[in-house]
Design a protein around this motif. Structure first.
Motif, PDB file in Angstrom:
ATOM      1  N   GLY A  62       0.621  10.360  -9.578  1.00 39.53           N
ATOM      2  CA  GLY A  62      -0.485  10.468 -10.539  1.00 39.53           C
ATOM      3  C   GLY A  62      -1.331  11.700 -10.319  1.00 39.53           C
ATOM      4  N   TRP A  63      -1.704  11.949  -9.069  1.00 35.59           N
ATOM      5  CA  TRP A  63      -2.528  13.128  -8.778  1.00 35.59           C
ATOM      6  C   TRP A  63      -1.757  14.421  -8.983  1.00 35.59           C
ATOM      7  N   SER A  64      -0.454  14.411  -8.742  1.00 32.87           N
ATOM      8  CA  SER A  64       0.322  15.631  -8.940  1.00 32.87           C
ATOM      9  C   SER A  64       0.423  16.002 -10.422  1.00 32.87           C
ATOM     10  N   VAL A  65       0.183  15.037 -11.297  1.00 31.63           N
ATOM     11  CA  VAL A  65       0.132  15.331 -12.734  1.00 31.63           C
ATOM     12  C   VAL A  65      -1.311  15.588 -13.174  1.00 31.63           C
ATOM     13  N   TRP A 115       0.823  -1.209   0.000  1.00 31.92           N
ATOM     14  CA  TRP A 115       0.000   0.000   0.000  1.00 31.92           C
ATOM     15  C   TRP A 115       0.858   1.260   0.000  1.00 31.92           C
ATOM     16  N   HIS A 116       2.027   1.181   0.610  1.00 33.25           N
ATOM     17  CA  HIS A 116       2.933   2.328   0.595  1.00 33.25           C
ATOM     18  C   HIS A 116       3.359   2.640  -0.842  1.00 33.25           C
ATOM     19  N   GLY A 117       3.685   1.602  -1.600  1.00 31.32           N
ATOM     20  CA  GLY A 117       4.058   1.798  -3.002  1.00 31.32           C
ATOM     21  C   GLY A 117       2.917   2.355  -3.826  1.00 31.32           C
ATOM     22  N   PHE A 118       1.706   1.836  -3.591  1.00 30.97           N
ATOM     23  CA  PHE A 118       0.538   2.347  -4.316  1.00 30.97           C
ATOM     24  C   PHE A 118       0.273   3.808  -3.967  1.00 30.97           C
ATOM     25  N   SER A 119       0.489   4.175  -2.712  1.00 29.06           N
ATOM     26  CA  SER A 119       0.260   5.574  -2.329  1.00 29.06           C
ATOM     27  C   SER A 119       1.255   6.491  -3.020  1.00 29.06           C
ATOM     28  N   LEU A 120       2.482   6.013  -3.212  1.00 31.19           N
ATOM     29  CA  LEU A 120       3.462   6.823  -3.932  1.00 31.19           C
ATOM     30  C   LEU A 120       3.049   6.998  -5.387  1.00 31.19           C
ATOM     31  N   PHE A 121       2.573   5.924  -6.015  1.00 32.11           N
ATOM     32  CA  PHE A 121       2.066   6.044  -7.383  1.00 32.11           C
ATOM     33  C   PHE A 121       0.894   7.012  -7.430  1.00 32.11           C
ATOM     34  N   LEU A 176       9.489  13.230  -6.765  1.00 37.22           N
ATOM     35  CA  LEU A 176      10.417  12.108  -6.910  1.00 37.22           C
ATOM     36  C   LEU A 176      11.815  12.493  -6.439  1.00 37.22           C
ATOM     37  N   GLY A 177      12.201  13.738  -6.660  1.00 38.57           N
ATOM     38  CA  GLY A 177      13.494  14.213  -6.175  1.00 38.57           C
ATOM     39  C   GLY A 177      13.572  14.185  -4.659  1.00 38.57           C
ATOM     40  N   ILE A 178      12.469  14.569  -4.005  1.00 39.83           N
ATOM     41  CA  ILE A 178      12.430  14.535  -2.539  1.00 39.83           C
ATOM     42  C   ILE A 178      12.558  13.096  -2.044  1.00 39.83           C
TER      43      ILE A 178
END
Length: 107
Positions: A46-49, A36-42, A93-95
């Motif tokens: 996704g939402w930031s785009v 779920w942590h990985g999905f939250s990162l995706f 992603l840089g952060i």
């Protein structure tokens, strides 16, 4: 000479053991990451785009209705929102990359 060589090998071995023990202790202190942590990162990426892209399209559609021209404001602001969203995702992603590098440096 042989004694010095043995001491160097022993120091290398001790350093390896200390490094591995430190990694194990650090892993125990950290929260485990699940799928779920990985999905939250995706989702974050996704939402930031998606949000700036949709906002750009909405502003463009509104401008097309208010002041029609030969150029399409919808496409212009859609591309501007997409560009802004991609830079936003790049920033996030840089952060995350910096945090990962800090964790590696701590080892």
């Amino acid at each position: 000479m042989d004694e010095e060589k043995k001491n160097n090998e022993r120091k290398k071995w001790e350093k390896t053991i200390d490094t591995r023990a430190g990694r194990k202790l650090k892993a125990k202190r950290q929260k485990p990451h699940n799928a779920w942590h990985g999905f939250s990162l995706f989702g974050l990426i996704g939402w930031s785009v998606a949000i700036p892209t949709l906002l750009g399209a909405a502003i463009g559609m509104w401008l097309d209705e208010e002041s029609p021209q030969t150029r399409s404001w919808t496409l212009t602001f859609l591309l501007a929102g997409l560009t802004l969203g991609c830079f936003n995702a790049w920033y996030w992603l840089g952060i995350k990359r910096e945090k990962i590098n800090e964790m590696k440096d701590d080892e």
